[in-house]
Design a protein around this motif. Structure first.
Motif, mmCIF file in Angstrom:
data_model
loop_
_atom_site.group_PDB
_atom_site.id
_atom_site.type_symbol
_atom_site.label_atom_id
_atom_site.label_comp_id
_atom_site.label_asym_id
_atom_site.label_seq_id
_atom_site.Cartn_x
_atom_site.Cartn_y
_atom_site.Cartn_z
ATOM 1 N N ARG A 35 -42.032 -71.211 22.901
ATOM 2 C CA ARG A 35 -41.759 -72.723 22.828
ATOM 3 C C ARG A 35 -42.806 -73.344 23.317
ATOM 4 N N ASN A 36 -43.622 -72.966 24.415
ATOM 5 C CA ASN A 36 -44.890 -73.615 24.790
ATOM 6 C C ASN A 36 -46.200 -73.563 23.822
ATOM 7 N N ARG A 94 -45.836 -72.999 20.512
ATOM 8 C CA ARG A 94 -45.565 -73.611 19.297
ATOM 9 C C ARG A 94 -45.609 -75.277 19.632
ATOM 10 N N ARG A 95 -45.374 -75.496 20.884
ATOM 11 C CA ARG A 95 -45.370 -77.030 21.176
ATOM 12 C C ARG A 95 -47.008 -77.352 21.182
ATOM 13 N N GLN A 110 -48.240 -77.703 17.402
ATOM 14 C CA GLN A 110 -47.464 -78.905 16.791
ATOM 15 C C GLN A 110 -48.009 -80.085 17.338
ATOM 16 N N SER A 111 -48.504 -80.330 18.540
ATOM 17 C CA SER A 111 -48.863 -81.722 19.260
ATOM 18 C C SER A 111 -50.337 -81.899 18.721
ATOM 19 N N SER A 117 -52.217 -76.237 31.804
ATOM 20 C CA SER A 117 -51.083 -76.074 30.741
ATOM 21 C C SER A 117 -50.085 -74.757 31.144
#
Length: 217
Positions: free
Chosen positions: A12-13, A15-16, A19-20, A183
């Protein structure tokens, strides 16, 4: 990265992150080279050499009308690249045409293409479209999707189709490296290759061809 190696949260991290970020961030400050379809093959060949680039989009002279106000939109008919040049050269090269001549391979390749194609428009028309473009506003996740399917470079265009630059696999990896500090992705990037492919680590090879480094295991 193999999804089996990452936890659901790590996935999820990742992909985030992609995407961001927009594709446009990676082409800021670039001065793209765009070739006109009327350019002759020899001039186009020299342009790649002089600009030290591997490829360039080929733009049509006619601009598609985009709206009722008549605002144009740049349209591209293909891409002129070393890969495309080599493919055509191997297909049409005839050694008998160069018997007794002492010329460099690059000159022979350029002359072989020049003898067959009047200009870049004709060159592109003879080939299936093989280039991918993304808008500057699209997420980097879209670029990564193409990269995972084998694409090495993507052309980035603006809202009116103007070429803004090129994004490559190595640029995306460098961007990830430079922006992952602090991050949740930092811990992933600090892992060793043997942790990512433990059963095949003895076969790991780091190679670098041009600007595209890659690891095979």
């Amino acid at each position: 990265m193999d999804s089996a190696i990452l936890s659901k949260q790590e996935l999820r991290n990742v992909r985030r992150f992609w995407q961001s970020k927009n594709v446009g961030r990676l082409v800021e400050g670039q001065t793209p080279v765009v070739l006109d379809e009327s350019m002759d093959i020899l001039t186009a060949f020299d342009t790649l050499v002089d600009q030290n680039i591997l490829s360039a989009l080929v733009k049509r002279q006619q601009r598609r009308k985009e709206d009722s106000l008549g605002r144009g939109h740049d349209v591209y008919c293909g891409i002129f690249s070393y890969r495309a040049i080599l493919q055509v050269f191997l297909k049409h090269y005839n050694a008998r045409n160069f018997e007794g001549q002492e010329e460099e391979l690059g000159t022979i390749m350029a002359k072989t293409l020049y003898a067959r194609y009047r200009d870049l428009g004709q060159f592109c028309a003879d080939r299936a479209p093989s280039f991918v473009t993304l808008l500057t506003s699209e997420p980097l996740a879209d670029a990564v999707m193409y990269f995972t399917n084998g694409t090495h470079r993507l052309s980035v265009v603006g809202d009116k189709g103007e070429c803004c630059g090129v994004v490559s696999q190595s640029m995306a990896l460098q961007f990830l490296h430079e922006n992952a500090q602090g991050s949740p992705l930092e811990a992933i990037l600090e892992r060793k290759i043997e942790d990512m492919a433990p059963s095949r680590v003895n076969c790991a090879v780091l190679s670098c061809m041009g600007s595209e480094p890659f690891i095979t295991v």
